[in-house]
Write a protein that holds these residues in place. Structure first.
Motif, PDB file in Angstrom:
ATOM      1  N   LEU A 212       0.823  -1.210   0.000  1.00  0.00           N
ATOM      2  CA  LEU A 212       0.000   0.000   0.000  1.00  0.00           C
ATOM      3  C   LEU A 212       0.860   1.264   0.000  1.00  0.00           C
ATOM      4  O   LEU A 212       0.529   2.249  -0.676  1.00  0.00           O
ATOM      5  CB  LEU A 212      -0.941  -0.002   1.205  1.00  0.00           C
ATOM      6  N   LEU A 213       1.961   1.231   0.735  1.00  0.00           N
ATOM      7  CA  LEU A 213       2.843   2.403   0.787  1.00  0.00           C
ATOM      8  C   LEU A 213       3.639   2.569  -0.507  1.00  0.00           C
ATOM      9  O   LEU A 213       4.097   3.680  -0.815  1.00  0.00           O
ATOM     10  CB  LEU A 213       3.807   2.295   1.962  1.00  0.00           C
ATOM     11  N   ALA A 214       3.817   1.487  -1.253  1.00  0.00           N
ATOM     12  CA  ALA A 214       4.589   1.538  -2.501  1.00  0.00           C
ATOM     13  C   ALA A 214       3.745   1.913  -3.703  1.00  0.00           C
ATOM     14  O   ALA A 214       4.268   2.035  -4.817  1.00  0.00           O
ATOM     15  CB  ALA A 214       5.250   0.180  -2.756  1.00  0.00           C
ATOM     16  N   ALA A 215       2.469   2.121  -3.502  1.00  0.00           N
ATOM     17  CA  ALA A 215       1.542   2.355  -4.615  1.00  0.00           C
ATOM     18  C   ALA A 215       1.076   3.805  -4.690  1.00  0.00           C
ATOM     19  O   ALA A 215       1.066   4.534  -3.696  1.00  0.00           O
ATOM     20  CB  ALA A 215       0.333   1.441  -4.494  1.00  0.00           C
ATOM     21  N   GLU A 216       0.698   4.182  -5.884  1.00  0.00           N
ATOM     22  CA  GLU A 216      -0.021   5.444  -6.090  1.00  0.00           C
ATOM     23  C   GLU A 216      -1.496   5.128  -5.917  1.00  0.00           C
ATOM     24  O   GLU A 216      -2.043   4.276  -6.626  1.00  0.00           O
ATOM     25  CB  GLU A 216       0.245   5.979  -7.497  1.00  0.00           C
ATOM     26  N   ARG A 217      -2.146   5.810  -4.987  1.00  0.00           N
ATOM     27  CA  ARG A 217      -3.523   5.481  -4.640  1.00  0.00           C
ATOM     28  C   ARG A 217      -4.450   6.671  -4.818  1.00  0.00           C
ATOM     29  O   ARG A 217      -4.043   7.827  -4.687  1.00  0.00           O
ATOM     30  CB  ARG A 217      -3.597   5.019  -3.178  1.00  0.00           C
ATOM     31  N   THR A 218      -5.698   6.368  -5.104  1.00  0.00           N
ATOM     32  CA  THR A 218      -6.709   7.410  -5.193  1.00  0.00           C
ATOM     33  C   THR A 218      -6.972   7.990  -3.815  1.00  0.00           C
ATOM     34  O   THR A 218      -7.082   7.266  -2.832  1.00  0.00           O
ATOM     35  CB  THR A 218      -8.019   6.829  -5.746  1.00  0.00           C
ATOM     36  N   LYS A 219      -7.045   9.308  -3.742  1.00  0.00           N
ATOM     37  CA  LYS A 219      -7.387   9.952  -2.479  1.00  0.00           C
ATOM     38  C   LYS A 219      -8.809   9.579  -2.101  1.00  0.00           C
ATOM     39  O   LYS A 219      -9.731   9.722  -2.894  1.00  0.00           O
ATOM     40  CB  LYS A 219      -7.271  11.478  -2.592  1.00  0.00           C
ATOM     41  N   LYS A 220      -8.968   9.071  -0.896  1.00  0.00           N
ATOM     42  CA  LYS A 220     -10.293   8.645  -0.464  1.00  0.00           C
ATOM     43  C   LYS A 220     -11.221   9.841  -0.327  1.00  0.00           C
ATOM     44  O   LYS A 220     -10.841  10.899   0.156  1.00  0.00           O
ATOM     45  CB  LYS A 220     -10.197   7.887   0.861  1.00  0.00           C
TER      46      LYS A 220
END
Length: 335
Positions: A212-220
């Motif tokens: 999870l920390l290594a990924a680009e994620r959508t802002k919740k």
């Protein structure tokens, strides 16, 4: 086991499988939110109890507070006189006060890392078989046959694990990590600067959070209208680590690989029901198709949890433990 299933059962128990929605596996989905954890997951005994601590070994760091979170800090002997890098270490269910986990952190410190190991569970480590036995004995009577008592212990263990996991969801753990990262970047700014970012390693429960920390994620809580309208993309959060390594992960779904950007080294156990081949292969395919630098090593003949400090009689397991540490260390050293 189908493509939509995630195996999280303990190896000594009957198979317990949970269906989860299929995540998008499209290469274009570079910033998808992580998939939800399974509804009724369980952890291996290796995730909730330590092996005997190797004879003559003890921890050398200290437990302190960082941005109001309990953390174990281990530093190189010559820090700060000699430049060091910052390493975030995420544990399995035995948590912050496990001597084995502390020694694991110390080993990375001797290799030139300032290690920050946060309490992911706010003083509530995973229940082990001893805790389950106490619950079972309270609920049973002296007239029970031994077989029923054993079953009662297994049922109690499963119940306690499920309740514990319900208390330590992604929604609870990620804010802890964000606070720790914020505090570490301030407290150890020199180490972050020297390494060009934060490095991270994770084991068992903590391994999923490396993904999870290594990924680009959508802002919740933000839709496309709040993001980059010109590119028609939702707002995203950049990867929080420069490079990471994880060993014998648990509670991972295929969706947890979506959006990966940071280089990753993955230590796996052969035929591991905690991290089944279907999930591992899907993750490898996603990383290959999306240009994520990675390596994956599968270790035969070892138990889940083998890469964490702990004494084993089997020479093969001892050798694999050293090899896995060297694999993870080499990866972060080279990135």
């Amino acid at each position: 086991m189908t493509d939509t299933e995630l195996a999280t059962r303990a190896p000594e128990s009957d198979a317990q499988e949970t269906n989860t929605p299929s995540p998008s596996e499209s290469p274009a989905a570079a910033a998808a939110p992580p998939a939800p954890a399974p509804e009724n997951p369980t952890l291996s005994e290796h995730c909730t109890a330590d092996r005997p601590t190797p004879t003559g070994q003890s921890s050398t760091g200290e437990i302190t507070k960082l941005n109001d979170v309990d953390v174990y800090i281990s530093k190189p002997a010559d820090y700060p006189h000699t430049p060091s890098r910052l390493l975030l270490l995420l544990t399995g269910g035995t948590g912050l006060r496990s001597i084995n986990n502390q020694i694991q952190a110390d080993r990375f410190a001797t290799e030139g890392y300032v290690v920050v190991m946060p309490d992911l569970f706010a003083g509530d480590p995973a229940p082990n078989s001893s805790a389950a036995a106490e619950v079972a004995l309270e609920a049973s009577s002296g007239s029970f046959l031994d077989t029923f008592k054993i079953k009662a212990v297994e049922t109690a263990k499963s119940f306690l694990i499920d309740m514990w996991l319900a208390r330590h969801t992604e929604e609870k753990v990620m804010p802890i990590l964000e606070r720790v990262l914020e505090g570490a970047r301030d407290e150890f700014a020199d180490a972050v600067s020297h390494g060009g970012g934060v490095y991270a390693v994770g084991y068992c429960f903590g391994a999923r959070y490396i993904l999870l920390l290594a990924a680009e994620r959508t802002k919740k809580g933000q839709g496309q209208q709040q993001g980059d309208e010109e590119a028609n993309r939702p707002a995203t959060v950049a990867p929080q680590i420069k490079a990471g390594a994880l060993a014998h992960a648990t509670l991972v779904s295929k969706g947890d690989f979506v959006g990966l950007k940071s280089p990753l080294s993955v230590v796996c156990v052969e035929n591991d029901p905690m991290f089944p081949d279907e999930v591992r292969i899907a993750g490898e395919e996603y990383m290959s198709e999306n240009g994520v630098e990675h390596e994956v090593q599968v270790y035969p003949g070892v138990p889940h949890g083998f890469a964490v400090v702990g004494d084993y009689d089997d020479a093969n397991i001892k050798t694999a433990q050293v090899t896995a540490f060297d694999q993870m260390l080499k990866w972060i050293n080279e990135h």
